[in-house]
Design an enzyme around this catalytic site. Structure first.
Site, PDB file in Angstrom:
ATOM      1  CG  ASP A  10      -8.236   0.839 -15.107  1.00  0.00           C
ATOM      2  OD1 ASP A  10      -8.467   1.484 -14.495  1.00  0.00           O
ATOM      3  OD2 ASP A  10      -9.638   0.248 -15.928  1.00  0.00           O
ATOM      4  CG  ASP A  12     -14.794   2.867 -14.097  1.00  0.00           C
ATOM      5  OD1 ASP A  12     -14.554   2.405 -12.571  1.00  0.00           O
ATOM      6  OD2 ASP A  12     -14.173   4.197 -14.114  1.00  0.00           O
TER       7      ASP A  12
END
EC number: 5.4.2.6
Length: 219
Positions: A10, A12
């Site tokens: 991922d 963020d």
């Protein structure tokens, strides 16, 4: 037991922390609509798509708006957010990320980004990490946001590896669920009390080594 061939990340909260920029933009929007949102409330929006986030915020403010107005608000929020992230540099990369990616390359593992953000390519460019990924799946390449596994299953497909040969690194509940639903081993980065579905939990990439992840998987 399959051997691991790829790590899927991922963006963020894993590579960079843009949550503060999202929060600032969403809060500005909420304020213009006549109410406020707290940092605690903002936790609900992690790993959730832009339109879904807007729906959660409008519900919080007790507002119901037509789709046309919602699209306009989402665009405005994104413009404010882009103004903030366009100032990002390599200094915004989270601690330990560069070292971890160096280990990943030495281990000859493939890498993919799995982010629902349509701004992911811009952020990677700003922080100088575009070349760190063999595949980049962002919000422009998917039709379903997390916790649907599409962002990760597409990453595996682009890397030409099976889901069972992938490790997902996530900091959000929706992302952990997406990885698990995609049939992948999931490393949760954050609190064990929150990321309960993860196969293994560490505080951050800074607190991990590639060997540790591979050992946990083989066990």
């Amino acid at each position: 037991m399959s051997s691991i061939k790829a790590f899927l990340f991922d963006l963020d909260g894993v590579i960079v922390d843009t949550a503060i920029y999202h929060y600032q933009a969403w809060r500005r929007l909420a304020n213009e609509l006549g109410f406020d949102i707290s940092e605690e409330f903002n936790e609900q929006l992690k790993g959730v798509s832009r339109m879904e986030s807007l729906d959660i915020i409008l519900a919080h403010g007790g507002l119901t708006l037509p789709d046309e107005k919602k699209a306009e608000l989402a665009t405005q929020k994104n413009q404010w957010y882009l103004e903030l992230v366009s100032r990002m540099t390599s200094e915004d990369i989270l601690p330990g990320v560069a070292n971890f990616f160096s280990q990943v390359r030495k281990a000859n593992l493939l890498t993919a980004l799995g982010s629902v953000s349509k701004n992911a390519p811009l952020i990677l460019e700003r922080i100088g990490m575009t070349e760190a990924f063999d595949a980049i799946i962002d919000g422009t390449k998917i039709t379903k946001g997390k916790p649907d596994p599409e962002v990760f299953t597409k990453g595996a497909a682009e890397l030409e590896v099976a889901p069972a040969e992938c490790v997902v690194f996530e900091d959000a509940v929706a992302g952990v669920e997406a990885g698990k639903r995609g049939g992948m081993f999931v490393v949760g980065l954050g609190s064990p009390d929150v990321l309960t579905q993860a196969d293994f939990i560490a505080l951050s990439l800074d607190a991990l080594t590639v060997d540790e992840v591979l050992t946990r998987f083989s066990n």
